[in-house]
Design a protein around this motif. Structure first.
Motif, PDB file in Angstrom:
ATOM      1  N   ARG A  50       0.722  -1.326   0.061  1.00 44.68           N
ATOM      2  CA  ARG A  50      -0.078  -0.124  -0.024  1.00 44.68           C
ATOM      3  C   ARG A  50       0.731   1.509  -0.153  1.00 44.68           C
ATOM      4  NH1 ARG A  50      -0.893   1.672   5.532  1.00 44.68           N
ATOM      5  NH2 ARG A  50       0.206   0.373   6.832  1.00 44.68           N
ATOM      6  N   TYR A  51       0.007   2.462  -0.325  1.00 43.05           N
ATOM      7  CA  TYR A  51       0.975   3.525  -0.443  1.00 43.05           C
ATOM      8  C   TYR A  51       0.387   4.523   0.618  1.00 43.05           C
ATOM      9  CZ  TYR A  51       2.653   8.107  -2.265  1.00 43.05           C
ATOM     10  OH  TYR A  51       3.341   9.306  -2.593  1.00 43.05           O
ATOM     11  N   GLU A  52       1.246   5.095   1.493  1.00 39.61           N
ATOM     12  CA  GLU A  52       0.611   5.921   2.447  1.00 39.61           C
ATOM     13  C   GLU A  52       1.584   7.363   2.482  1.00 39.61           C
ATOM     14  OE1 GLU A  52       1.686   5.350   6.931  1.00 39.61           O
ATOM     15  OE2 GLU A  52      -0.024   4.151   6.474  1.00 39.61           O
ATOM     16  N   ARG A  53       0.755   8.390   2.922  1.00 40.15           N
ATOM     17  CA  ARG A  53       1.353   9.823   2.953  1.00 40.15           C
ATOM     18  C   ARG A  53       1.136  10.331   4.198  1.00 40.15           C
ATOM     19  NH1 ARG A  53       0.018  12.871  -2.562  1.00 40.15           N
ATOM     20  NH2 ARG A  53      -1.698  13.343  -1.167  1.00 40.15           N
ATOM     21  N   GLN A 102       5.909   2.969  -5.552  1.00 39.79           N
ATOM     22  CA  GLN A 102       6.559   1.868  -6.401  1.00 39.79           C
ATOM     23  C   GLN A 102       5.494   0.849  -6.247  1.00 39.79           C
ATOM     24  OE1 GLN A 102       9.256   2.524  -7.742  1.00 39.79           O
ATOM     25  NE2 GLN A 102       9.698   4.499  -6.626  1.00 39.79           N
ATOM     26  N   ARG A 103       4.223   0.922  -6.007  1.00 36.49           N
ATOM     27  CA  ARG A 103       3.323  -0.160  -5.809  1.00 36.49           C
ATOM     28  C   ARG A 103       3.461  -1.328  -6.994  1.00 36.49           C
ATOM     29  NH1 ARG A 103      -1.834   3.013  -4.188  1.00 36.49           N
ATOM     30  NH2 ARG A 103      -0.814   4.414  -5.910  1.00 36.49           N
ATOM     31  N   VAL A 117       0.383 -11.624  -3.641  1.00 38.19           N
ATOM     32  CA  VAL A 117       0.612 -10.087  -3.494  1.00 38.19           C
ATOM     33  C   VAL A 117      -0.684  -9.588  -3.837  1.00 38.19           C
ATOM     34  CG1 VAL A 117       1.902  -8.202  -4.074  1.00 38.19           C
ATOM     35  CG2 VAL A 117       3.126 -10.051  -4.093  1.00 38.19           C
ATOM     36  N   LYS A 118      -1.247  -8.684  -2.813  1.00 34.71           N
ATOM     37  CA  LYS A 118      -2.476  -7.722  -2.963  1.00 34.71           C
ATOM     38  C   LYS A 118      -2.132  -6.522  -2.588  1.00 34.71           C
ATOM     39  CE  LYS A 118      -5.975 -11.068  -1.761  1.00 34.71           C
ATOM     40  NZ  LYS A 118      -7.400 -11.283  -0.671  1.00 34.71           N
ATOM     41  N   ARG A 119      -2.578  -5.706  -3.672  1.00 39.66           N
ATOM     42  CA  ARG A 119      -2.652  -4.127  -3.326  1.00 39.66           C
ATOM     43  C   ARG A 119      -3.835  -3.728  -2.567  1.00 39.66           C
ATOM     44  NH1 ARG A 119      -0.814  -0.706  -8.620  1.00 39.66           N
ATOM     45  NH2 ARG A 119      -1.727   0.994  -7.215  1.00 39.66           N
ATOM     46  N   SER A 120      -3.331  -2.887  -1.311  1.00 38.21           N
ATOM     47  CA  SER A 120      -4.381  -2.606  -0.566  1.00 38.21           C
ATOM     48  C   SER A 120      -4.358  -1.071  -0.374  1.00 38.21           C
ATOM     49  CB  SER A 120      -4.010  -3.242   0.972  1.00 38.21           C
ATOM     50  OG  SER A 120      -3.066  -2.783   1.652  1.00 38.21           O
ATOM     51  N   GLY A 121      -5.539  -0.576   0.211  1.00 36.13           N
ATOM     52  CA  GLY A 121      -5.669   1.002   0.187  1.00 36.13           C
ATOM     53  C   GLY A 121      -6.122   1.404  -1.294  1.00 36.13           C
ATOM     54  N   GLY A 122      -5.684   2.700  -1.703  1.00 36.65           N
ATOM     55  CA  GLY A 122      -6.095   3.351  -2.817  1.00 36.65           C
ATOM     56  C   GLY A 122      -5.352   3.060  -3.733  1.00 36.65           C
TER      57      GLY A 122
END
Length: 122
Positions: A50-53, A102-103, A117-122
């Motif tokens: 996941r990507y986080e800011r 870099q997802r 692998v799973k993409r989580s979040g937005g």
């Protein structure tokens, strides 16, 4: 009046002038401690990317969680991902942090290594 605690009641040695900080579990120097290195995290076997800011001053990081490997193997994986992405990063507990978004690349790299692998979040 409560009884004063003795040194043994407080949990034992934490710092030694000979070796510096010591592990409370095995009483070895922190550099020589092996009791926490053998821990493999528990989970469902799915790596989540996941990507986080939030809380990072607007600078985003890609977080990778759920890699069920020991600490030494996680260090190797972190180093490889940083090199392949061409950015910096860190290993905190059992979470890998890679700078930037870099997802897509990380998902592909981990899938090629055989992880689910799973993409989580937005």
């Amino acid at each position: 009046m409560p009884k004063a605690k003795s040194f043994a009641d407080l949990g034992g040695l934490v710092y030694s002038t000979e070796v510096g900080k010591t592990c409370p579990s095995c009483k070895q120097a922190i550099n020589n401690c092996t009791c926490s290195d053998d821990e493999t995290p528990e989970g469902d076997g799915v790596v989540r990317v996941r990507y986080e800011r939030k809380g990072r001053g607007g600078k985003g990081v890609t977080l990778i969680e759920g890699i069920l490997e020991k600490k030494e193997q996680l260090k190797i994986i972190t180093k490889e991902l940083k090199k392949k992405c061409g950015v910096g990063g860190a290993l905190k507990e059992h979470t890998v942090e890679i700078q930037g978004d870099q997802r897509d690349l990380i998902t592909q790299l981990l899938s090629d290594k055989g992880y689910t692998v799973k993409r989580s979040g937005g």
